[in-house]
Write an enzyme that holds these catalytic residues in place. Structure first.
Site, mmCIF file in Angstrom:
data_model
loop_
_atom_site.group_PDB
_atom_site.id
_atom_site.type_symbol
_atom_site.label_atom_id
_atom_site.label_comp_id
_atom_site.label_asym_id
_atom_site.label_seq_id
_atom_site.Cartn_x
_atom_site.Cartn_y
_atom_site.Cartn_z
ATOM 1 N N ASP A 24 -5.077 -2.133 7.007
ATOM 2 C CA ASP A 24 -4.157 -2.951 7.808
ATOM 3 C C ASP A 24 -3.576 -2.118 8.943
ATOM 4 O O ASP A 24 -3.119 -0.993 8.710
ATOM 5 C CB ASP A 24 -2.978 -3.417 6.928
ATOM 6 C CG ASP A 24 -3.328 -4.630 6.087
ATOM 7 O OD1 ASP A 24 -4.491 -5.071 6.133
ATOM 8 O OD2 ASP A 24 -2.416 -5.138 5.393
ATOM 9 N N LYS A 81 -5.814 -12.317 9.831
ATOM 10 C CA LYS A 81 -5.434 -13.290 8.790
ATOM 11 C C LYS A 81 -5.007 -14.626 9.392
ATOM 12 O O LYS A 81 -4.271 -14.657 10.380
ATOM 13 C CB LYS A 81 -4.257 -12.739 7.971
ATOM 14 C CG LYS A 81 -4.594 -11.557 7.079
ATOM 15 C CD LYS A 81 -3.384 -11.192 6.234
ATOM 16 C CE LYS A 81 -3.491 -9.822 5.601
ATOM 17 N NZ LYS A 81 -4.457 -9.744 4.506
ATOM 18 N N GLY A 153 1.830 -5.731 -0.654
ATOM 19 C CA GLY A 153 3.066 -5.152 -0.151
ATOM 20 C C GLY A 153 3.935 -4.519 -1.208
ATOM 21 O O GLY A 153 5.093 -4.195 -0.957
ATOM 22 N N ARG A 165 -9.987 -6.941 -13.623
ATOM 23 C CA ARG A 165 -10.420 -6.930 -15.033
ATOM 24 C C ARG A 165 -10.710 -8.345 -15.520
ATOM 25 O O ARG A 165 -11.684 -8.575 -16.242
ATOM 26 C CB ARG A 165 -9.346 -6.291 -15.924
ATOM 27 C CG ARG A 165 -9.365 -4.777 -15.908
ATOM 28 C CD ARG A 165 -8.828 -4.249 -17.236
ATOM 29 N NE ARG A 165 -8.721 -2.807 -17.255
ATOM 30 C CZ ARG A 165 -9.695 -1.996 -17.670
ATOM 31 N NH1 ARG A 165 -10.859 -2.489 -18.070
ATOM 32 N NH2 ARG A 165 -9.517 -0.690 -17.673
ATOM 33 N N GLY A 214 -1.925 -3.830 -3.483
ATOM 34 C CA GLY A 214 -1.211 -2.827 -4.265
ATOM 35 C C GLY A 214 -1.816 -1.444 -4.259
ATOM 36 O O GLY A 214 -1.298 -0.528 -4.899
ATOM 37 N N GLY A 235 -3.366 -2.180 2.462
ATOM 38 C CA GLY A 235 -2.445 -2.847 3.373
ATOM 39 C C GLY A 235 -1.356 -1.902 3.787
ATOM 40 O O GLY A 235 -1.532 -1.052 4.662
ATOM 41 N N SER A 236 -0.234 -2.008 3.118
ATOM 42 C CA SER A 236 0.917 -1.194 3.480
ATOM 43 C C SER A 236 0.729 0.265 3.088
ATOM 44 O O SER A 236 1.428 1.139 3.591
ATOM 45 C CB SER A 236 2.150 -1.760 2.778
ATOM 46 O OG SER A 236 2.107 -3.172 2.765
#
Lengths: 294, 192
Positions: A24, A81, A153, A165, A214, A235-236
């Site tokens: 990102d 997005k 996030g 999983r 995550g 992402g973050s």
């Protein structure tokens, strides 16, 4: 005659991203850092998910000025997005030449009933999923790539692990079923029968499956690869860390060499602090992005 | 015959599958040591900048050049072809620089312009299903080089000595004729 936008061209594009990291970015400078670190693509955003979470309110498609800036800054593919169900945002991004669209739960959904009919687009789509049924519903609508939803996030890998999983376990179960059981399982999962039949025959999703939501450290990325991810979205995790360039490079290397623990140890040393994480139970249910879409 | 597929990033398993279909033993290569007992190497499609960074990092640039110096055959598809080229339009840096040709990256446009087309490939197939994804093309091919296929007047497949380059992705199809052609090259080069 040349044919554009075929399923093979759209799914093939995702195949080329395998083993790689998609990052990102919110401006040209970050996009260049990502490219230099070995990202296989960048996701152009106005805010990274942790900032979207903090800001609250309605999160929409990014400022198109940012998208254009990123498109010009790098030679690797650029993703962006659109809100769930917002086919006009998707068409606008497609018209700008964005290489891959993410119909994403990170943004506020525009339609609480229907996702975009992605088959009608020339540009390929990636969509989030928590389980096999959700993945196959999105593929049924034309998604050419799947990623776990995780909980965006948060810098907390637990939800992405759960989703990966769950998917892998359901795939193994479907593969070992007899033909007689498939229709009932399609009903249980809410999955299109023909796609479930393919999973039964091949033992995998018909499209590439990345991890997202995550990932904050090189070890997180390697963990997801072990669990069956074909690649990783961060992402973050990169630009909210102490040292984005180092984190970006280290996550790329750990994704490629996810079985080489000595190497992961080497690249993980001296990185500084990862992004601050969020405990999932501390997030109000209404604020959990993974619950968006179905 | 043992062929390796460089597995730093990209469409690796697809090439392994095609090579096996074409009759070779194939495996993914992640470490330079694994190049040693190979008869030929495939550099797959992926992102050339990402693969190149990882090649530098793990000593693959020197190791693959050494591999080529031993006269062993190398097949690059899409990003792999860019990595093989000794000239890239609009940029000074090249990667392996093994094959004397000038390539243009993303030459057919962005992803929305990516396409598939039936392509005649000299000595391989009159109607090969070619999948072009943000594909490059070969602007100039040095001598002695053999043009194998053109699309829209542009060179999209070529051979030069032990090197084979394709701008498209044969590994995304079920047609292993180009991989068979490469295996023949490997036999010639290694006198198996």
């Amino acid at each position: 005659m040349a044919e554009v936008g075929t399923s093979r061209v759209k799914r093939g594009m995702a195949e080329m991203q395998k083993g790689g990291v998609i990052m990102d970015v919110v401006n040209a400078e970050q996009a260049k850092i990502a490219e230099a670190a070995g990202a296989v693509a960048v996701m152009a955003l106005e805010r990274v998910p942790s900032d979207i979470r903090a800001a609250g309110g309605v999160a929409r498609m990014a400022d198109l000025g940012i998208v254009e800036e990123v498109l010009k800054a790098v030679s690797i593919p650029v993703m962006a997005k659109a809100r769930i169900g917002h086919f006009v945002e998707a068409r606008v991004l497609e018209s700008m030449g964005v290489d891959y669209l993410d119909e994403s739960e990170v943004l506020t959904p525009a339609d609480d009933l229907y996702h975009i009919n992605k088959k009608e687009f020339t540009v390929p789509f990636v969509c989030g999923a928590r389980d096999l049924g959700e993945a196959l519903r999105r593929i049924g609508e034309g998604a050419s790539m799947i990623r776990t939803k995780g909980e965006p996030g948060t810098g907390n890998i637990v939800e992405a692990v759960r989703h990966m999983r769950t998917m892998q376990s359901q795939i193994r179960k479907v593969q070992s079923m007899s033909y007689d059981e498939l229709m009932a399982e399609a009903k249980n999962l809410g999955a299109p029968y023909e796609l479930l039949e393919q999973v039964h025959q091949t033992g995998k999703l018909p499209v590439v499956n990345f991890a997202a939501g995550g990932v904050a450290t090189p070890s997180d990325a390697a963990l997801m690869m072990h669990l069956g991810a074909d690649g990783v979205f961060v992402g973050s995790g990169i630009f909210k860390s102490d040292n984005p360039e180092k984190f970006a490079r280290a996550i790329v290397e750990a994704t490629t060499h996810y079985t080489d623990y000595g190497l992961i140890a080497r690249v993980s040393k001296g990185l500084g602090a990862a992004m601050t994480g969020l405990e999932i139970s501390k997030i109000r249910e209404a604020d959990r992005m993974q619950e968006r879409g179905w | 015959m043992k062929i390796g597929v460089l597995a730093l990033q990209g469409a690796v398993s697809e090439h392994v599958r095609m090579l096996e279909m074409a009759g070779a033993t194939a495996g993914a290569i992640k470490k330079v040591e694994e190049l040693e007992d190979l008869d030929g190497l495939v550099i797959p499609g992926g992102e050339s900048t990402a693969i190149s960074k990882l090649m530098h990092k793990y000593g693959f640039m020197e190791a693959v050049r050494q591999f080529a110096e031993e006269g062993k055959a190398i097949f690059g598809t899409c990003a792999g072809a860019i990595l093989l080229a000794n000239r890239i339009n609009g940029q000074e840096d090249v990667h392996l620089g093994l094959m004397d040709m000038k390539v243009e990256r993303n030459a057919f446009g962005r992803q929305k312009d990516s396409f598939e087309a039936s392509l005649p490939i000299a000595g391989v197939a009159p109607n090969f299903p070619a999948v072009f994804i943000r594909a490059p093309y070969i602007m100039e091919l040095g001598q002695p080089g053999v043009v194998l296929a053109k699309y829209d007047q542009k060179i999209v497949a070529a051979r030069q000595g032990p090197f084979l380059a394709a701008a498209f992705h044969p590994e995304l199809t079920d047609d292993c004729r180009l991989h068979q052609y490469f295996l023949e090259m490997v036999k010639e080069c290694s006198k198996i």
